[in-house]
Design a protein around this motif. Structure first.
Motif, PDB file in Angstrom:
ATOM      1  N   UNK A  91       0.881  -1.163   0.000  1.00  0.00           N
ATOM      2  CA  UNK A  91       0.000   0.000   0.000  1.00  0.00           C
ATOM      3  C   UNK A  91       0.921   1.215   0.000  1.00  0.00           C
ATOM      4  N   UNK A  92       1.417   1.585  -1.162  1.00  0.00           N
ATOM      5  CA  UNK A  92       2.480   2.593  -1.246  1.00  0.00           C
ATOM      6  C   UNK A  92       2.147   3.927  -0.579  1.00  0.00           C
ATOM      7  N   UNK A  93       3.159   4.458   0.070  1.00  0.00           N
ATOM      8  CA  UNK A  93       3.101   5.802   0.637  1.00  0.00           C
ATOM      9  C   UNK A  93       3.937   6.690  -0.268  1.00  0.00           C
ATOM     10  N   UNK A  94       3.312   7.748  -0.769  1.00  0.00           N
ATOM     11  CA  UNK A  94       3.964   8.682  -1.669  1.00  0.00           C
ATOM     12  C   UNK A  94       4.194   9.982  -0.901  1.00  0.00           C
ATOM     13  N   UNK A  95       5.423  10.477  -0.913  1.00  0.00           N
ATOM     14  CA  UNK A  95       5.759  11.722  -0.229  1.00  0.00           C
ATOM     15  C   UNK A  95       6.200  12.746  -1.259  1.00  0.00           C
ATOM     16  N   UNK A 120      -4.135   1.729  -4.616  1.00  0.00           N
ATOM     17  CA  UNK A 120      -4.152   1.763  -3.159  1.00  0.00           C
ATOM     18  C   UNK A 120      -2.875   2.460  -2.692  1.00  0.00           C
ATOM     19  N   UNK A 121      -2.930   3.794  -2.589  1.00  0.00           N
ATOM     20  CA  UNK A 121      -1.768   4.550  -2.150  1.00  0.00           C
ATOM     21  C   UNK A 121      -2.188   5.695  -1.254  1.00  0.00           C
ATOM     22  N   UNK A 122      -1.241   6.199  -0.522  1.00  0.00           N
ATOM     23  CA  UNK A 122      -1.461   7.322   0.375  1.00  0.00           C
ATOM     24  C   UNK A 122      -0.462   8.415   0.016  1.00  0.00           C
ATOM     25  N   UNK A 123      -0.879   9.677   0.113  1.00  0.00           N
ATOM     26  CA  UNK A 123      -0.009  10.812  -0.159  1.00  0.00           C
ATOM     27  C   UNK A 123       0.265  11.558   1.137  1.00  0.00           C
ATOM     28  N   UNK A 124       1.540  11.855   1.362  1.00  0.00           N
ATOM     29  CA  UNK A 124       1.928  12.753   2.444  1.00  0.00           C
ATOM     30  C   UNK A 124       2.586  13.947   1.776  1.00  0.00           C
ATOM     31  N   UNK A 125       2.051  15.122   1.992  1.00  0.00           N
ATOM     32  CA  UNK A 125       2.583  16.343   1.405  1.00  0.00           C
ATOM     33  C   UNK A 125       3.194  17.190   2.503  1.00  0.00           C
ATOM     34  N   UNK A 126       4.481  17.489   2.359  1.00  0.00           N
ATOM     35  CA  UNK A 126       5.201  18.312   3.326  1.00  0.00           C
ATOM     36  C   UNK A 126       5.454  19.671   2.698  1.00  0.00           C
TER      37      UNK A 126
END
Length: 180
Positions: A91-95, A120-126
């Motif tokens: 379940x990849x996490x994309x930053x 099925x992925x999640x995005x984290x935006x910094x």
């Protein structure tokens, strides 16, 4: 007419006799526009040394400067290890990290991920900055809140930990003058 040339090219020509001139190149040669590439061909041969980031760039600039006395050396980016192993990709996490501005291209990240909602992925935006980009991500989060895992301000220490745990890191900058 005055024509802009790359600083290291003009510096070599203007340096006092006996001064050592060293250029630092952050782009591969093929990335230069034709006029700048011509300036590079003319000017870099006047340098005592040229520092580049990759072995491939050292080869390319070495061929370009063959026959000149310019020494081409590779000095890679000094990026600390973030630790961690390879991603499992279940379940990849994309930053994506950077100021929320057009230059940094975070709007492109939103467009890409909007098109990948089936995955099925999640995005984290910094990052923080441009309100238009924040609004774009807010719209995306409203459509698929399960895909936007976090939208947080930038904190260097926290960013390193988050990036180390990511499966993918996106850097869609439209331009980076010194992307180190």
């Amino acid at each position: 007419p005055i024509r802009w040339i790359r600083p290291s090219c003009s510096t070599a020509a203007a340096a006092p006799r006996g001064a050592t001139t060293i250029g630092q190149e952050h782009l591969n040669y093929a990335a230069h526009r034709p006029a700048l590439a011509a300036d590079v061909r003319r000017g870099y041969g006047q340098l005592d040394a040229l520092a580049v980031l990759t072995a491939g760039d050292a080869e390319d600039y070495g061929r370009l400067l063959d026959g000149s006395e310019t020494r081409v050396v590779q000095i890679p980016n000094a990026i600390p290890s973030l630790g961690g192993g390879r991603a499992a990709l279940e379940a990849p996490v994309v930053v994506a990290a950077g100021r929320l501005t057009r230059q940094k291209g975070v709007d492109v990240v939103a467009q890409i991920l909007t098109g990948l909602f089936d995955l099925d992925l999640q995005l984290i935006l910094l990052g923080g900055g441009d309100r238009d980009v924040e609004a774009y991500f807010a719209h995306m989060a409203a459509r698929r809140p399960d895909r936007l895992a976090a939208f947080i301000g930038f904190d260097n220490q926290r960013a390193h930990r988050i990036e180390a745990g990511a499966d993918f890191f996106l850097m869609p900058s439209r331009f980076e003058p010194c992307g180190l």
